[in-house]
Enzyme design. Structure first.
Site, PDB file in Angstrom:
ATOM      1  N   TYR A 125      -0.793   4.376   2.098  1.00  0.00           N
ATOM      2  CA  TYR A 125      -0.081   3.068   2.547  1.00  0.00           C
ATOM      3  C   TYR A 125       1.324   3.281   2.791  1.00  0.00           C
ATOM      4  O   TYR A 125       2.127   3.073   3.916  1.00  0.00           O
ATOM      5  CB  TYR A 125      -0.208   2.042   1.646  1.00  0.00           C
ATOM      6  CG  TYR A 125       0.433   0.449   2.145  1.00  0.00           C
ATOM      7  CD1 TYR A 125       0.096  -0.030   3.152  1.00  0.00           C
ATOM      8  CD2 TYR A 125       1.571   0.041   1.196  1.00  0.00           C
ATOM      9  CE1 TYR A 125       0.528  -1.310   3.696  1.00  0.00           C
ATOM     10  CE2 TYR A 125       2.321  -1.068   1.651  1.00  0.00           C
ATOM     11  CZ  TYR A 125       1.879  -1.855   2.867  1.00  0.00           C
ATOM     12  OH  TYR A 125       2.511  -2.863   3.085  1.00  0.00           O
ATOM     13  N   HIS A 137      -1.980  -8.788  -5.385  1.00  0.00           N
ATOM     14  CA  HIS A 137      -0.975  -8.157  -5.931  1.00  0.00           C
ATOM     15  C   HIS A 137      -0.644  -8.618  -7.383  1.00  0.00           C
ATOM     16  O   HIS A 137      -1.119  -9.506  -8.057  1.00  0.00           O
ATOM     17  CB  HIS A 137       0.365  -7.900  -4.983  1.00  0.00           C
ATOM     18  CG  HIS A 137       0.164  -7.426  -3.872  1.00  0.00           C
ATOM     19  ND1 HIS A 137      -0.132  -8.178  -2.625  1.00  0.00           N
ATOM     20  CD2 HIS A 137       0.373  -6.036  -3.289  1.00  0.00           C
ATOM     21  CE1 HIS A 137      -0.267  -7.150  -1.662  1.00  0.00           C
ATOM     22  NE2 HIS A 137      -0.174  -6.241  -2.059  1.00  0.00           N
ATOM     23  N   SER A 194       7.989  -1.583   2.607  1.00  0.00           N
ATOM     24  CA  SER A 194       7.290  -1.845   1.503  1.00  0.00           C
ATOM     25  C   SER A 194       8.372  -0.804   0.516  1.00  0.00           C
ATOM     26  O   SER A 194       8.575   0.220   0.683  1.00  0.00           O
ATOM     27  CB  SER A 194       5.944  -1.492   1.369  1.00  0.00           C
ATOM     28  OG  SER A 194       5.478  -1.390  -0.158  1.00  0.00           O
ATOM     29  N   SER A 195       8.607  -1.468  -0.849  1.00  0.00           N
ATOM     30  CA  SER A 195       9.191  -0.802  -1.903  1.00  0.00           C
ATOM     31  C   SER A 195       8.416   0.658  -2.332  1.00  0.00           C
ATOM     32  O   SER A 195       8.762   1.444  -2.914  1.00  0.00           O
ATOM     33  CB  SER A 195       9.342  -1.779  -3.025  1.00  0.00           C
ATOM     34  OG  SER A 195       8.086  -2.086  -3.738  1.00  0.00           O
ATOM     35  N   CYS A 196       7.184   0.482  -1.985  1.00  0.00           N
ATOM     36  CA  CYS A 196       6.336   1.918  -2.446  1.00  0.00           C
ATOM     37  C   CYS A 196       6.789   3.054  -1.466  1.00  0.00           C
ATOM     38  O   CYS A 196       6.230   4.164  -1.733  1.00  0.00           O
ATOM     39  CB  CYS A 196       4.829   1.610  -2.251  1.00  0.00           C
ATOM     40  SG  CYS A 196       4.172   1.201  -0.553  1.00  0.00           S
ATOM     41  N   LYS A 203       3.985   3.306   6.272  1.00  0.00           N
ATOM     42  CA  LYS A 203       5.254   2.551   6.186  1.00  0.00           C
ATOM     43  C   LYS A 203       6.379   3.289   6.647  1.00  0.00           C
ATOM     44  O   LYS A 203       7.174   2.826   7.403  1.00  0.00           O
ATOM     45  CB  LYS A 203       5.516   1.682   4.994  1.00  0.00           C
ATOM     46  CG  LYS A 203       4.392   0.452   4.753  1.00  0.00           C
ATOM     47  CD  LYS A 203       4.712  -0.605   5.685  1.00  0.00           C
ATOM     48  CE  LYS A 203       3.982  -1.855   5.523  1.00  0.00           C
ATOM     49  NZ  LYS A 203       4.307  -3.020   6.521  1.00  0.00           N
TER      50      LYS A 203
END
Length: 310
Positions: A134, A178, A105-107, A138
């Site tokens: 989260y 989202h 995920s880009s987070c 990841k």
């Protein structure tokens, strides 16, 4: 090639299942449902691997949610995803699975960092607090894949980090929504109710990168046979971003709604920006979606939501 697909009922997993017969006809996808296989149950996953030998895994399953859901339960988002990743990734290695593609995920990238973000920026600075639990799960999953690949001969465990996704199967109007799905929901409902105002969380200035889920699904199906050639981490995105307000205006224009946006700066809006560079992915055949493709995807999302509320 026999492939375990986790998260087959999710937005990305469903897109992979839908597109595979034409995009990758040589793949046999096994996609047990949550009722058939609890991915957080390590013993159950180990038993599944023992009874269902596979050549590869596409690990798209995760506990996901919007910004408020992540704020409300960071413990759950961290622990649930750590359990799932341990069972699927480490369990796959123990079962002798040679290839695994993990969806990040880009987070995972730092907040308030340079733009665009590149793969070397991972862990270079603090994470965004609103979804740190989260993000950490990841990052741990990606590191586990890299460790396994380096430690165990014959393993090619890789991580793709996509930008934000939307499209068919999105969680319109739910706590798991989202940003773009939430915007589509708000615009369609405002239009249906005859309202001329929509509340926007935050200032509207935060920037996000979105692409249609089908675009990513096709790339995954294309690149899976070449998994050993990929680097440990590969960012895949649209190579363009917009502000939150821009997304509201794009959706409103496509929908034909001409109301105004009312901002609530007390609400959380997450990272200021997280545009990723897809330069490395281009070397493996990645072609970002065009503006016309993006607009067509918005139109499809609007149609899908209108059917739901009709």
């Amino acid at each position: 090639m026999r492939v375990l697909l986790t998260g087959g009922s999710g937005m990305l997993g469903a897109a992979i299942l839908r597109l595979a017969p034409t995009a990758a006809p040589d793949l046999t996808l096994l996609a047990p449902t949550r009722r058939q296989l609890d991915l957080a149950d390590r013993a159950a996953v180990a038993g599944w691997y023992a009874s269902n030998p596979v050549d590869a895994v596409i690990h798209a399953a995760a506990r996901v949610g919007g910004i408020q859901a992540n704020i409300d339960d960071p413990t759950g988002f961290l622990l649930d995803n750590l359990r799932i990743n341990d069972a699927v990734i480490a369990g796959g290695n123990e079962a002798g699975v040679g290839r695994l593609l993990f969806l990040g995920s880009s987070c995972m990238y730092p907040r308030d960092h340079r733009q665009p973000l590149v793969e070397a920026d991972m862990l270079a600075a603090p994470l965004e607090p609103t979804n740190e639990g989260y993000a950490l799960s990841k990052i741990a999953g990606a590191r586990l894949c890299d460790y396994i690949s380096r430690q165990f001969p014959g393993r090619a465990y890789r991580t793709i980090v996509p930008c934000n996704l939307f499209g068919a199967g999105d969680h319109f109007g739910s706590a798991a929504s989202h940003l773009l799905a939430a915007i589509v929901t708000k615009v369609v409902e405002a239009q249906a109710d005859g309202r001329d105002e929509i509340e926007v969380w935050g200032t509207g200035a935060a920037r996000r990168e979105f692409m249609d889920v089908d675009h990513l699904a096709r790339f995954i199906l294309t690149v899976l046979p070449r998994l050993p050639d990929l680097p440990p981490l590969l960012s895949v995105g649209a190579d363009r971003d917009h502000s939150v307000d821009d997304y509201y205006r794009i959706v409103a224009d496509r929908a034909g709604w001409s109301g105004r946006l009312v901002h609530d700066p007390a609400r959380p809006e997450g990272m200021a920006a997280k545009l990723m560079s897809s330069d490395r992915a281009r070397g493996f055949g990645w072609v970002p979606p065009t503006t016309a493709e993006f607009e067509a995807s918005i139109d499809a999302a609007l149609s899908a939501r209108r059917r739901q509320v009709a």
